[in-house]
Structures are given as structure tokens and as C-alpha cells.
Design a protein around this motif. Sequence first.
Motif, PDB file in Angstrom:
ATOM      1  N   SER A  28       0.831  -1.214   0.000  1.00 25.51           N
ATOM      2  CA  SER A  28       0.000   0.000   0.000  1.00 25.51           C
ATOM      3  C   SER A  28       0.865   1.264   0.000  1.00 25.51           C
ATOM      4  N   MET A  31       2.217   1.604  -3.590  1.00 24.17           N
ATOM      5  CA  MET A  31       1.170   2.032  -4.512  1.00 24.17           C
ATOM      6  C   MET A  31       0.852   3.511  -4.313  1.00 24.17           C
ATOM      7  N   LEU A  77      -3.647  -6.544  -3.653  1.00 23.83           N
ATOM      8  CA  LEU A  77      -2.759  -5.388  -3.779  1.00 23.83           C
ATOM      9  C   LEU A  77      -1.297  -5.827  -3.816  1.00 23.83           C
ATOM     10  N   GLU A  78      -0.921  -6.746  -2.945  1.00 22.79           N
ATOM     11  CA  GLU A  78       0.462  -7.246  -2.944  1.00 22.79           C
ATOM     12  C   GLU A  78       0.783  -7.931  -4.265  1.00 22.79           C
ATOM     13  N   VAL A  81       1.237  -5.112  -6.931  1.00 21.79           N
ATOM     14  CA  VAL A  81       2.465  -4.330  -6.745  1.00 21.79           C
ATOM     15  C   VAL A  81       3.714  -5.167  -6.979  1.00 21.79           C
TER      16      VAL A  81
END
Length: 124
Positions: A28, A31, A77-78, A81
Motif C-alpha cells: 500500500s 502504490m 494489492l500485494e 504491486v
Amino acid sequence: VIDLFEEARGMELDERLRTERRGHWLASDLMRAATSDGHASLGWAEAGRIQPGALADFVTVGLDSVRMAGWDSESLLETVVFAANAPDVTDVVVGGRRVVDGGRHTSVADVPAALHDSIRAVVS
């Protein structure tokens, strides 16, 4: 190579090399650095986030490539990214206008040729 995901990963990977340890930033954090913080550093505080009054700049990422294999709602998200690349981007919206739709540029018919010509014009 123009790849937001590579740039974000590069921050973590460079620190791993420097310190010989992992986990400097959360996905996070990376990002945010690549989106809202990046826009703010350019003086575009109204961009880089999705909310009323902000510029509608965003991408969608396809989840069906081998790079994205194994994602789930808790690790999405991980996965994006730390595994996605520019070819995983399927759609791009800039200022509310769709410029890439389903992986195809909406106003440039042959993107590789146009990019080649532009680069040659600058370096020639």
C-alpha cells in the motif's frame, strides 16, 4: 521501459540490496508513492486518487496472466504491486477519457511504430 509497477518494486528491491533485508515498505505504501504521492510531487494534488473532484486517472489490471496467478481478495494489492507488469494493464482512463480499451489504444493505431518514430525524431 515505462512501468509503474517496476518503479514501485524497484524501491523495495533497491533497499533490499542496500540493507540485505526484506520488507521495507508495504504494498500500500508503494502504490501510494506511485499514485497520489507521485502526482502530488508533480504539483497535481487533484490527481492520483479516486474521489469526487479528483481527476479520473486510473488503470485496470487483468488478473488472468501468469504473473497474477494465486491472487485472492486479501493479497490482491500485494500481487499487483509485486508481480504485475505493464502488459497486465487492460484499460487506461486519463482525465475521465478512456485512452486504452481492452489493451488497445483508442487513438493511436500502431503504438510501437508511433513510439519508434518519436524516439528516432528525438535522437536523430
